[in-house]
Write an enzyme that holds these catalytic residues in place. Structure first.
Site, PDB file in Angstrom:
ATOM      1  N   GLU A   1       4.217   2.239  -1.078  1.00  0.00           N
ATOM      2  CA  GLU A   1       3.512   1.099  -0.483  1.00  0.00           C
ATOM      3  C   GLU A   1       2.006   1.391  -0.383  1.00  0.00           C
ATOM      4  O   GLU A   1       1.178   0.514  -0.630  1.00  0.00           O
ATOM      5  CB  GLU A   1       4.126   0.788   0.893  1.00  0.00           C
ATOM      6  CG  GLU A   1       3.450  -0.295   1.705  1.00  0.00           C
ATOM      7  CD  GLU A   1       3.391  -1.648   1.006  1.00  0.00           C
ATOM      8  OE1 GLU A   1       4.040  -1.845  -0.035  1.00  0.00           O
ATOM      9  OE2 GLU A   1       2.634  -2.503   1.489  1.00  0.00           O
TER      10      GLU A   1
ATOM     11  N   GLU B   1      -3.620  -2.966  -5.630  1.00  0.00           N
ATOM     12  CA  GLU B   1      -3.748  -4.434  -5.683  1.00  0.00           C
ATOM     13  C   GLU B   1      -5.060  -4.932  -5.095  1.00  0.00           C
ATOM     14  O   GLU B   1      -5.598  -5.931  -5.556  1.00  0.00           O
ATOM     15  CB  GLU B   1      -2.548  -5.137  -5.053  1.00  0.00           C
ATOM     16  CG  GLU B   1      -2.464  -5.070  -3.558  1.00  0.00           C
ATOM     17  CD  GLU B   1      -1.228  -5.765  -2.993  1.00  0.00           C
ATOM     18  OE1 GLU B   1      -0.909  -6.860  -3.441  1.00  0.00           O
ATOM     19  OE2 GLU B   1      -0.598  -5.181  -2.093  1.00  0.00           O
TER      20      GLU B   1
ATOM     21  N   TRP C   1       4.346 -22.914  13.854  1.00  0.00           N
ATOM     22  CA  TRP C   1       4.919 -22.025  12.829  1.00  0.00           C
ATOM     23  C   TRP C   1       6.253 -21.607  13.415  1.00  0.00           C
ATOM     24  O   TRP C   1       6.310 -20.901  14.411  1.00  0.00           O
ATOM     25  CB  TRP C   1       3.990 -20.840  12.591  1.00  0.00           C
ATOM     26  CG  TRP C   1       4.616 -19.739  11.804  1.00  0.00           C
ATOM     27  CD1 TRP C   1       5.336 -18.682  12.292  1.00  0.00           C
ATOM     28  CD2 TRP C   1       4.591 -19.569  10.393  1.00  0.00           C
ATOM     29  NE1 TRP C   1       5.753 -17.876  11.261  1.00  0.00           N
ATOM     30  CE2 TRP C   1       5.320 -18.386  10.093  1.00  0.00           C
ATOM     31  CE3 TRP C   1       4.036 -20.299   9.334  1.00  0.00           C
ATOM     32  CZ2 TRP C   1       5.482 -17.928   8.788  1.00  0.00           C
ATOM     33  CZ3 TRP C   1       4.214 -19.828   8.044  1.00  0.00           C
ATOM     34  CH2 TRP C   1       4.923 -18.662   7.780  1.00  0.00           C
TER      35      TRP C   1
ATOM     36  N   LYS D   1      -0.818  -0.942  -2.222  1.00  0.00           N
ATOM     37  CA  LYS D   1      -1.919  -1.599  -1.492  1.00  0.00           C
ATOM     38  C   LYS D   1      -3.248  -1.272  -2.150  1.00  0.00           C
ATOM     39  O   LYS D   1      -4.083  -2.132  -2.360  1.00  0.00           O
ATOM     40  CB  LYS D   1      -1.911  -1.090  -0.054  1.00  0.00           C
ATOM     41  CG  LYS D   1      -1.874  -1.940   1.121  1.00  0.00           C
ATOM     42  CD  LYS D   1      -1.090  -3.162   1.304  1.00  0.00           C
ATOM     43  CE  LYS D   1      -0.202  -3.685   0.261  1.00  0.00           C
ATOM     44  NZ  LYS D   1       0.881  -4.523   0.683  1.00  0.00           N
TER      45      LYS D   1
ATOM     46  N   ASN E   1       2.602 -21.423  22.468  1.00  0.00           N
ATOM     47  CA  ASN E   1       2.634 -20.355  21.456  1.00  0.00           C
ATOM     48  C   ASN E   1       3.334 -19.169  22.102  1.00  0.00           C
ATOM     49  O   ASN E   1       3.063 -18.865  23.262  1.00  0.00           O
ATOM     50  CB  ASN E   1       1.226 -19.880  21.078  1.00  0.00           C
ATOM     51  CG  ASN E   1       0.451 -20.939  20.341  1.00  0.00           C
ATOM     52  OD1 ASN E   1       0.990 -21.974  19.992  1.00  0.00           O
ATOM     53  ND2 ASN E   1      -0.819 -20.656  20.123  1.00  0.00           N
ATOM     54  N   GLY E   2       4.146 -18.457  21.326  1.00  0.00           N
ATOM     55  CA  GLY E   2       4.805 -17.268  21.870  1.00  0.00           C
ATOM     56  C   GLY E   2       6.315 -17.443  21.858  1.00  0.00           C
ATOM     57  O   GLY E   2       6.845 -18.316  21.162  1.00  0.00           O
TER      58      GLY E   2
ATOM     59  N   HIS F   1       7.446  17.905 -11.657  1.00  0.00           N
ATOM     60  CA  HIS F   1       8.219  17.543 -12.851  1.00  0.00           C
ATOM     61  C   HIS F   1       7.409  16.652 -13.800  1.00  0.00           C
ATOM     62  O   HIS F   1       7.969  15.980 -14.650  1.00  0.00           O
ATOM     63  CB  HIS F   1       9.526  16.855 -12.440  1.00  0.00           C
ATOM     64  CG  HIS F   1      10.406  17.737 -11.617  1.00  0.00           C
ATOM     65  ND1 HIS F   1      11.055  18.827 -12.135  1.00  0.00           N
ATOM     66  CD2 HIS F   1      10.698  17.735 -10.294  1.00  0.00           C
ATOM     67  CE1 HIS F   1      11.731  19.446 -11.179  1.00  0.00           C
ATOM     68  NE2 HIS F   1      11.523  18.798 -10.042  1.00  0.00           N
TER      69      HIS F   1
ATOM     70  N   CYS G   1       1.237 -20.172  15.629  1.00  0.00           N
ATOM     71  CA  CYS G   1       1.050 -21.528  16.139  1.00  0.00           C
ATOM     72  C   CYS G   1      -0.377 -21.682  16.666  1.00  0.00           C
ATOM     73  O   CYS G   1      -1.039 -20.706  16.997  1.00  0.00           O
ATOM     74  CB  CYS G   1       2.006 -21.803  17.286  1.00  0.00           C
ATOM     75  SG  CYS G   1       3.733 -21.585  16.878  1.00  0.00           S
TER      76      CYS G   1
ATOM     77  N   ARG H   1      -4.397 -21.155  10.213  1.00  0.00           N
ATOM     78  CA  ARG H   1      -3.451 -20.197  10.791  1.00  0.00           C
ATOM     79  C   ARG H   1      -2.058 -20.329  10.167  1.00  0.00           C
ATOM     80  O   ARG H   1      -1.204 -19.472  10.394  1.00  0.00           O
ATOM     81  CB  ARG H   1      -3.320 -20.443  12.312  1.00  0.00           C
ATOM     82  CG  ARG H   1      -4.593 -20.190  13.070  1.00  0.00           C
ATOM     83  CD  ARG H   1      -4.535 -20.794  14.452  1.00  0.00           C
ATOM     84  NE  ARG H   1      -3.615 -20.143  15.349  1.00  0.00           N
ATOM     85  CZ  ARG H   1      -3.955 -19.200  16.226  1.00  0.00           C
ATOM     86  NH1 ARG H   1      -5.201 -18.807  16.325  1.00  0.00           N
ATOM     87  NH2 ARG H   1      -3.062 -18.668  17.015  1.00  0.00           N
TER      88      ARG H   1
ATOM     89  N   LYS I   1       0.021 -15.252  -3.312  1.00  0.00           N
ATOM     90  CA  LYS I   1       0.768 -14.888  -2.093  1.00  0.00           C
ATOM     91  C   LYS I   1       2.264 -15.089  -2.289  1.00  0.00           C
ATOM     92  O   LYS I   1       3.069 -14.314  -1.816  1.00  0.00           O
ATOM     93  CB  LYS I   1       0.253 -15.722  -0.916  1.00  0.00           C
ATOM     94  CG  LYS I   1       0.869 -15.343   0.423  1.00  0.00           C
ATOM     95  CD  LYS I   1       0.355 -13.994   0.909  1.00  0.00           C
ATOM     96  CE  LYS I   1       1.032 -13.498   2.162  1.00  0.00           C
ATOM     97  NZ  LYS I   1       0.947 -12.025   2.267  1.00  0.00           N
TER      98      LYS I   1
HETATM   99  C1  F6R Z   1       2.033  -6.865  -2.002  1.00  0.00           C
HETATM  100  C2  F6R Z   1       2.716  -8.139  -1.911  1.00  0.00           C
HETATM  101  C3  F6R Z   1       3.784  -8.447  -2.885  1.00  0.00           C
HETATM  102  C4  F6R Z   1       4.974  -9.115  -2.204  1.00  0.00           C
HETATM  103  C5  F6R Z   1       6.017  -9.567  -3.237  1.00  0.00           C
HETATM  104  C6  F6R Z   1       7.236 -10.144  -2.573  1.00  0.00           C
HETATM  105  O1  F6R Z   1       1.076  -6.732  -1.016  1.00  0.00           O
HETATM  106  O2  F6R Z   1       2.417  -8.937  -1.054  1.00  0.00           O
HETATM  107  O3  F6R Z   1       4.190  -7.295  -3.567  1.00  0.00           O
HETATM  108  O4  F6R Z   1       5.527  -8.199  -1.311  1.00  0.00           O
HETATM  109  O5  F6R Z   1       5.456 -10.510  -4.082  1.00  0.00           O
HETATM  110  O6  F6R Z   1       6.909 -11.246  -1.792  1.00  0.00           O
HETATM  111  P1  F6R Z   1       7.914 -11.815  -0.714  1.00  0.00           P
HETATM  112  O7  F6R Z   1       8.051 -10.791   0.353  1.00  0.00           O
HETATM  113  O8  F6R Z   1       7.296 -13.085  -0.232  1.00  0.00           O
HETATM  114  O9  F6R Z   1       9.213 -12.034  -1.431  1.00  0.00           O
END
Ligand code: F6R
Length: 600
Positions: free
Chosen positions: A476, A483, A71, A480, A97-98, A499, A2, A27, A595
């Site tokens: 993970e 990507e 938010w 990271k 906020n909070g 293996h 927020c 934000r 995103k």
């Molecule tokens: C990786 C990343 C993606 C999301 C995936 C699922 O950094 O951001 O792999 O995790 O697209 O997205 P959500 O969680 O929004 O379903």
């Protein structure tokens, strides 16, 4: 997250608030609102949706006002839930906020007050009202209200008969701006940077009273003198709080995100997790299976959670890549709890997997960061991770908040099923509670990770290895790196190396290992030796004694039992970030990625 903006001065407040809100748009928000003060009483404008759509008057004479971008965390993004919130008389308006943790009991105590929203915030104006009714002026009424609040907040309060703003903070950012024609409050300096660069950072427990004439700050009733600083950042850098990228800012926000995730949800005394879902004990006792369905990073959170559920709640659990998920229903489909895990709540693959599960008759519980998202409308129940909006495309703080939320879910299922004793639950929850501090310790050691990134960034390929809870973290870590740095990276269960993947290991392929508690570190050390004898440099995140002597670089991870691997992941985030930065990549918007992936 927020956003708050407030102005008290000699200029008209409305245009200042409008541009302040626009400056805070970055934000992320789902609702917006403004309260204008003045002799004609308070004027309130608020609604769910964008600032551009907020019906504001063309002009208004008020020289005092507050604005807010919301938010959602408590209550859906609706007009009624948008801030500011008012007392019964409409004479006091509050932006916040909070999270107010004790809002339920306060609401009960304020039983004869008329509440119009589902928010935790609304208790604040009503408490202020009671203290004003008892004869206190606005600053004193706010100070007395703060004593009654548990949780975190940055607050801005205006009242019809008060020519200024009262602001306060506890564990939530708030900055005061000193302008030539008036003074400002905001969640961050971007909100008012075109008006002034002279700022004072309000500290925890401070109450600031802003008027045209100046700013007075008190703490515990005594006047305090907080330093003025000059902000040299430009607006774009200020949006990122001085970090070069949103991703780095969000990595560093993880302790705060975790505090929000956990706020009010841990009853350590009784060993109970208090997440706001209604899964009857009889249902949990009759469970055949828990299945997490998710994509990408959220899938890795699901893998982590599946191990927790199986080991602590003694029920079969698995994580499935949503795009591959099929559910035939089994004997009694309702006894399978399907848990879509999705930061955005809009991922098409996850939504269609959920629909397949529902058609087959499964019960569903969504875990998401986004109130009002599609998954919240389609799942039977929802629990929110409360990480705040994430702007960088690569998920960071939402991963840690997802796993923390799922860890609490696990405790609540395990306790209901009687598979976790009070003592075990207290110990586990104590580790959960320590997560923000543990993550902070890893962040404090960022320089060592950056240095390792500088040494190894040119590796031809990177292999991440881990066992048990270290395995999803290895996946993970590799995700990271690929990507955002666009380099070849793979995550393996450490025992699988021999293996096949071992054939790829050379001195040009750094190996990053999870060697913490919860990840069977001693067995993984054997794999470390295997790759070392092939000449690969090994970087390890470790909480076990003596491991560093087998490593080219070691990063210490605090001991947190089953949660140590989650903390180790923060080293991997930082490593990926610094490698990507050295390579000059587009870190916040990596090529070919979005995103929110709303196509199957
Ligand atoms: C990786 C990343 C993606 C999301 C995936 C699922 O950094 O951001 O792999 O995790 O697209 O997205 P959500 O969680 O929004 O379903």
């Amino acid at each position: 997250m927020c956003g708050i903006i407030g102005y008290a001065g000699e200029q008209r407040a409305l245009p200042i608030l409008r541009t302040g809100l626009e400056n805070l748009e970055y934000r992320g928000y789902d609702s917006v609102g403004v309260a204008l003060g003045g002799d004609d009483g308070l004027r309130l404008f608020k609604q769910a949706g964008r600032i551009a759509d907020l019906a504001l008057p063309a002009d208004d004479d008020a020289t005092v006002g507050v604005g807010h971008t919301r938010w959602s965390t408590h209550g859906k993004p609706t007009d009624a839930n948008a801030h500011p919130h008012t007392d019964c008389t409409g004479d006091v308006a509050v932006v916040h906020n909070g999270i107010i943790e004790n809002y339920d009991s306060l609401r009960e105590e304020l039983g004869d007050h008329a509440f119009t929203s589902e928010t935790d915030t609304e208790v604040v104006p009503h408490l202020v009202e009671t203290f004003r009714d008892a004869g206190h002026d606005l600053p004193e009424a706010v100070a007395r209200t703060l004593d009654r609040l548990e949780g975190t907040f940055a607050l801005g309060v205006v009242a019809a008969d008060f020519d200024g703003i009262v602001a306060a903070r506890r564990d939530n950012p708030l900055v005061v701006g000193h302008g030539e024609t008036g003074n400002f409050i905001a969640s961050d300096v971007t909100a008012f940077l075109e008006h002034t660069r002279e700022v004072t950072y309000v500290e925890d427990g401070d109450v600031a009273v802003l008027s045209e004439g100046g700013v007075e700050i008190t703490n515990d009733g005594r006047a305090v003198d907080r330093p003025r600083e000059r902000v040299e950042w430009e607006a774009e850098a200020a949006e990122k709080s001085g970090y070069d990228h949103y991703m780095l800012k969000e990595i560093h926000e993880q302790p705060t995100a975790l505090r929000q995730t956990l706020s009010g949800r841990i009853d350590e005394l009784n060993g109970e997790a208090e997440i706001e879902i209604d899964l009857p004990k009889e249902y949990l006792n009759s469970l055949d299976e828990v299945t997490f369905i998710a994509c990408g990073t959220s899938y890795h959170a699901g893998l982590y959670a599946a191990q927790l559920v199986e080991s602590l709640a003694d029920v079969r659990a698995s994580a499935e890549v949503a795009s591959e998920y099929e559910f035939d229903g089994g004997r009694d489909p309702w006894r399978t709890l399907v848990v879509p895990v999705t930061q955005s709540g809009e991922t098409a693959d996850t939504l269609s997997a959920l629909r397949r599960a529902k058609r087959a008759g499964a019960r569903s519980l969504a875990v998401t960061n986004t109130l009002g998202s599609t998954v919240t409308r389609e799942a039977d129940d929802t629990v929110f991770i409360r990480a705040g909006p994430e702007i960088g495309v690569a998920a960071t703080k939402t991963f840690v908040s997802q796993v923390a939320t799922l860890a609490l879910l696990t405790v609540s299922v395990a306790r209901a099923r009687g598979t976790m004793s009070t003592t075990e639950a207290i110990e586990f929850l104590s580790n959960v509670r320590q997560l923000p501090g543990a993550v902070q310790r890893v962040l404090d050691a960022e320089a060592a990770v950056r240095d390792a990134a500088e040494t190894y960034a040119d590796g031809g390929a990177f292999f991440f290895i881990g066992r048990k809870l270290g395995y999803p973290v290895a996946l993970e870590g590799a995700l990271k790196l690929k990507e955002i740095a666009y380099v070849h990276a793979e995550g393996f269960a450490a025992g699988e190396l021999k293996h096949g993947p071992l054939a790829l290991v050379t001195s040009d392929s750094p190996v990053l290992a999870v060697l913490s508690q919860g990840a069977n570190a001693h067995a993984t050390l054997n794999n470390v030796k295997e790759v070392e004898s092939r000449g690969a440099p090994v970087l390890g995140c470790t909480s076990v004694a003596d491991a560093e002597k087998f490593l080219d670089r070691s990063f210490e991870v605090p001991e947190l039992g089953a949660l140590s691997p989650l903390v180790a992941n923060v080293c991997f985030q930082l490593f990926a970030y610094h490698v990507a930065k050295l390579k000059g990549r587009s870190i916040d918007k990596p090529r070919n990625l979005a995103k929110s992936v709303t196509v199957e």
